[in-house]
Design a protein around this motif. Structure first.
Motif, PDB file in Angstrom:
ATOM      1  N   PRO A  63       0.795  -1.235   0.000  1.00  0.00           N
ATOM      2  CA  PRO A  63       0.000   0.000   0.000  1.00  0.00           C
ATOM      3  C   PRO A  63       0.825   1.282   0.000  1.00  0.00           C
ATOM      4  O   PRO A  63       0.361   2.311  -0.499  1.00  0.00           O
ATOM      5  CB  PRO A  63      -0.829  -0.120   1.293  1.00  0.00           C
ATOM      6  CG  PRO A  63      -0.895  -1.574   1.571  1.00  0.00           C
ATOM      7  CD  PRO A  63       0.418  -2.122   1.120  1.00  0.00           C
ATOM      8  N   VAL A  64       2.028   1.255   0.560  1.00  0.00           N
ATOM      9  CA  VAL A  64       2.824   2.476   0.646  1.00  0.00           C
ATOM     10  C   VAL A  64       3.656   2.699  -0.613  1.00  0.00           C
ATOM     11  O   VAL A  64       4.267   3.769  -0.780  1.00  0.00           O
ATOM     12  CB  VAL A  64       3.735   2.427   1.896  1.00  0.00           C
ATOM     13  CG1 VAL A  64       4.965   1.550   1.661  1.00  0.00           C
ATOM     14  CG2 VAL A  64       4.154   3.821   2.330  1.00  0.00           C
ATOM     15  N   SER A  65       3.686   1.740  -1.523  1.00  0.00           N
ATOM     16  CA  SER A  65       4.551   1.849  -2.700  1.00  0.00           C
ATOM     17  C   SER A  65       4.178   3.036  -3.576  1.00  0.00           C
ATOM     18  O   SER A  65       5.056   3.746  -4.086  1.00  0.00           O
ATOM     19  CB  SER A  65       4.486   0.552  -3.515  1.00  0.00           C
ATOM     20  OG  SER A  65       3.152   0.301  -3.931  1.00  0.00           O
ATOM     21  N   GLY A  66       2.882   3.265  -3.781  1.00  0.00           N
ATOM     22  CA  GLY A  66       2.464   4.378  -4.613  1.00  0.00           C
ATOM     23  C   GLY A  66       2.875   5.720  -4.034  1.00  0.00           C
ATOM     24  O   GLY A  66       3.333   6.607  -4.760  1.00  0.00           O
ATOM     25  N   TRP A  67       2.713   5.876  -2.712  1.00  0.00           N
ATOM     26  CA  TRP A  67       3.096   7.132  -2.061  1.00  0.00           C
ATOM     27  C   TRP A  67       4.596   7.363  -2.184  1.00  0.00           C
ATOM     28  O   TRP A  67       5.044   8.482  -2.460  1.00  0.00           O
ATOM     29  CB  TRP A  67       2.682   7.103  -0.586  1.00  0.00           C
ATOM     30  CG  TRP A  67       2.931   8.404   0.129  1.00  0.00           C
ATOM     31  CD1 TRP A  67       2.089   9.460   0.225  1.00  0.00           C
ATOM     32  CD2 TRP A  67       4.134   8.779   0.839  1.00  0.00           C
ATOM     33  NE1 TRP A  67       2.676  10.480   0.955  1.00  0.00           N
ATOM     34  CE2 TRP A  67       3.926  10.077   1.339  1.00  0.00           C
ATOM     35  CE3 TRP A  67       5.331   8.133   1.089  1.00  0.00           C
ATOM     36  CZ2 TRP A  67       4.893  10.757   2.079  1.00  0.00           C
ATOM     37  CZ3 TRP A  67       6.297   8.794   1.824  1.00  0.00           C
ATOM     38  CH2 TRP A  67       6.083  10.085   2.314  1.00  0.00           C
ATOM     39  N   LEU A  68       5.402   6.326  -1.960  1.00  0.00           N
ATOM     40  CA  LEU A  68       6.849   6.468  -2.069  1.00  0.00           C
ATOM     41  C   LEU A  68       7.271   6.853  -3.485  1.00  0.00           C
ATOM     42  O   LEU A  68       8.156   7.699  -3.675  1.00  0.00           O
ATOM     43  CB  LEU A  68       7.534   5.169  -1.654  1.00  0.00           C
ATOM     44  CG  LEU A  68       7.474   4.795  -0.180  1.00  0.00           C
ATOM     45  CD1 LEU A  68       8.035   3.398   0.045  1.00  0.00           C
ATOM     46  CD2 LEU A  68       8.242   5.811   0.662  1.00  0.00           C
ATOM     47  N   GLY A  69       6.629   6.227  -4.503  1.00  0.00           N
ATOM     48  CA  GLY A  69       6.966   6.559  -5.876  1.00  0.00           C
ATOM     49  C   GLY A  69       6.630   7.994  -6.224  1.00  0.00           C
ATOM     50  O   GLY A  69       7.395   8.666  -6.922  1.00  0.00           O
ATOM     51  N   ASP A  70       5.489   8.489  -5.732  1.00  0.00           N
ATOM     52  CA  ASP A  70       5.115   9.879  -5.995  1.00  0.00           C
ATOM     53  C   ASP A  70       5.945  10.858  -5.173  1.00  0.00           C
ATOM     54  O   ASP A  70       6.209  11.979  -5.612  1.00  0.00           O
ATOM     55  CB  ASP A  70       3.629  10.086  -5.685  1.00  0.00           C
ATOM     56  CG  ASP A  70       2.719   9.472  -6.742  1.00  0.00           C
ATOM     57  OD1 ASP A  70       3.221   9.203  -7.857  1.00  0.00           O
ATOM     58  OD2 ASP A  70       1.530   9.256  -6.455  1.00  0.00           O
TER      59      ASP A  70
END
Length: 490
Positions: free
Chosen positions: A75-82
């Motif tokens: 779930p945190v992967s998208g936030w880290l990428g952005d």
């Protein structure tokens, strides 16, 4: 006469690899390792038990720790990428996965190995969604069907290759090489990525949603833990019911929180996109059925047909070849047949093949099993390839990180549910026939495939066609027409 040589007497620098090729190379290598690690370790468990002096029933933490860590950090992967960029996030996750693989090979006890597997799962949980986000941002809508053959490569080959490669390594060398095999691939992918991988920045990340992370990470992790334990302890045991109920409660709290939050960790409003939502609903039962068959089929071969582990792995491998064939067929058929019809045909074909395997369980001639598994791979690959393309046609670039995160979470839960359901259906009573039990499990997977076909009919071919932007070319199925390479931002 004016000189035609290079300016300043220097040779021109060699043409750098395109952004699309760089993303494809990284995605294949990284996702292949992460997916294969969910199956390759299974065949090493008996050897691990002997070395560590642990009964096979006590080795569940080796896989459970890896899977739960993946579920927490997806779930945190998208936030880290952005927030930090897709390139730094992908390379950091790959480095973490590679280092943890080396540490796993050096583990001298079960607790140490479990801890290293957790770290490995953190890296694996970030790799798949960030890699798919880069693929979606690198390829415009009209070129994504062609790119699907690269996206599907790890999904097709890695689960089937894991038991074959793992069995060979354990038999010929030692269990340590089940983890060491990741090192050369990981190091090569890191060097390749550092030199060529571009960044695909998103819209920027707002303040980190701590409560959203707890709910989104804890809910799927608890459900996944319960599902992995259900195949051993049964659905009625406390170690299954307690985490399952807790996970469901966390997920039930997560949805309204994310919808009300000013800066949600994952923008759940993406499910308001009807095409994305209906496609994901069709992929869910097909993913469960596919992993359930891959779990049951080798056991059927070894239990009823007296195959050894390596031979049963080789008998399963035609499924991967079938999926690869599908990735080449779908771009050519997409315009003529339509995404929805292809998905319906894939689900129906998978149901027929699995039903054939169930009816002939223990009695079908061995030579019929190889083409059956090939046809199963073709059918599943048609549904997956067409479905993954249709799901993202209407998703804007700014929302791809959240959409790929949801897709990865769905895949994990579908796979765990499929294996748990297959194991439950195939559990024979003490005085029962094991072949009949396997037949029941396979028929259950055939029923899930039928559900996938029915749900795929709701996707609608016209909806997919109408979703293409007016200025966007339709998917090209002529391999001789090659798009211009994207500018290299790396």
């Amino acid at each position: 006469m004016r000189s035609t040589g290079p300016p300043n007497g220097r040779e021109p620098s060699p043409r750098r690899i395109s952004a699309k090729a760089a993303v494809c190379g990284m995605f294949i290598a990284a996702n292949f390792m992460a997916i294969m690690d969910t199956t390759i370790v299974n065949v090493a468990l008996p050897a691990l038990g002997r070395d560590f002096g642990v009964q096979p029933s006590g080795l569940g933490s080796v896989n459970v720790g890896y899977l739960v860590a993946m579920a927490v950090f997806v779930p945190v992967s998208g936030w880290l990428g952005d927030r930090f960029g897709t390139r730094p996030t992908a390379l950091t996750a790959l480095l973490l996965f590679t280092v943890a693989s080396g540490l796993c090979a050096t583990a001298g006890s079960l607790p140490a190995l479990t801890g290293y597997r957790v770290v490995q799962g953190v890296g694996g949980g970030l790799l798949a969604p960030v890699g798919m986000t880069m693929m979606l941002r690198a390829f415009p809508v009209a070129e994504r069907l062609r790119a699907q053959k690269y996206v599907m490569l790890p999904t097709a080959v890695a689960p089937a290759l894991g038991p074959v490669l793992g069995g060979w390594l354990v038999d010929t060398v030692s269990w340590h090489w089940v983890f060491l095999v990741n090192l050369p691939v990981g190091v090569a992918a890191l060097l390749f990525g550092l030199r060529t991988l571009p960044d695909f920045p998103g819209p920027g990340a707002p303040r980190f949603d701590v409560l959203g992370f707890v709910l989104a990470g804890g809910g799927p992790a608890a459900v996944l833990y319960a599902l992995t334990r259900a195949s051993d302890g049964g659905w009625g045991s406390g170690r299954v019911l307690v985490p399952l109920a807790g996970g469901v409660v966390l997920l039930a709290l997560w949805v309204p929180w994310e919808l009300r939050a000013g800066h949600p960790l994952i923008d759940l409003r993406i499910v308001e996109d009807r095409l994305f939502r209906t496609t994901q609903l069709a992929l869910l039962p097909m993913g469960a059925a596919f992993m359930g068959v891959l779990y049951l089929y080798p056991q059927l071969l070894q239990g009823a047909l007296d195959y050894d582990a390596l031979r049963s792995g080789l008998a399963t491998f035609p499924e991967a070849l079938g999926m690869l064939t599908a990735t080449h067929l779908v771009p050519r058929l997409h315009d003529r047949v339509g995404a929805s019809r292809l998905m319906v045909a894939g689900g129906a074909g998978a149901a027929l093949v699995v039903a054939f395997l169930a009816v002939g369980a223990g009695g079908s001639p061995a030579f019929t099993l190889y083409p059956a598994m090939y046809l199963l791979g073709c059918s599943v690959g048609v549904l997956f390839t067409g479905g993954q393309h249709a799901a993202f046609v209407t998703v804007p670039s700014s929302r791809t990180a959240g959409a790929t995160t949801l897709l990865t979470m769905q895949r994990q839960l579908a796979a765990a549910f499929g294996v748990a359901l297959a194991a439950t259906l195939a559990r024979a009573p003490a005085d029962g026939d094991a072949v009949d039990a396997y037949r029941t499990g396979l028929l259950g997977m055939a029923a899930l495939s039928v559900c996938a076909a029915v749900l795929a009919s709701r996707v609608g071919d016209r909806r997919v066609r109408d979703a293409y932007p007016a200025d966007t070319a339709r998917p090209a199925h002529d391999e001789s027409v090659r798009p211009e390479p994207a500018p290299d931002h790396g």
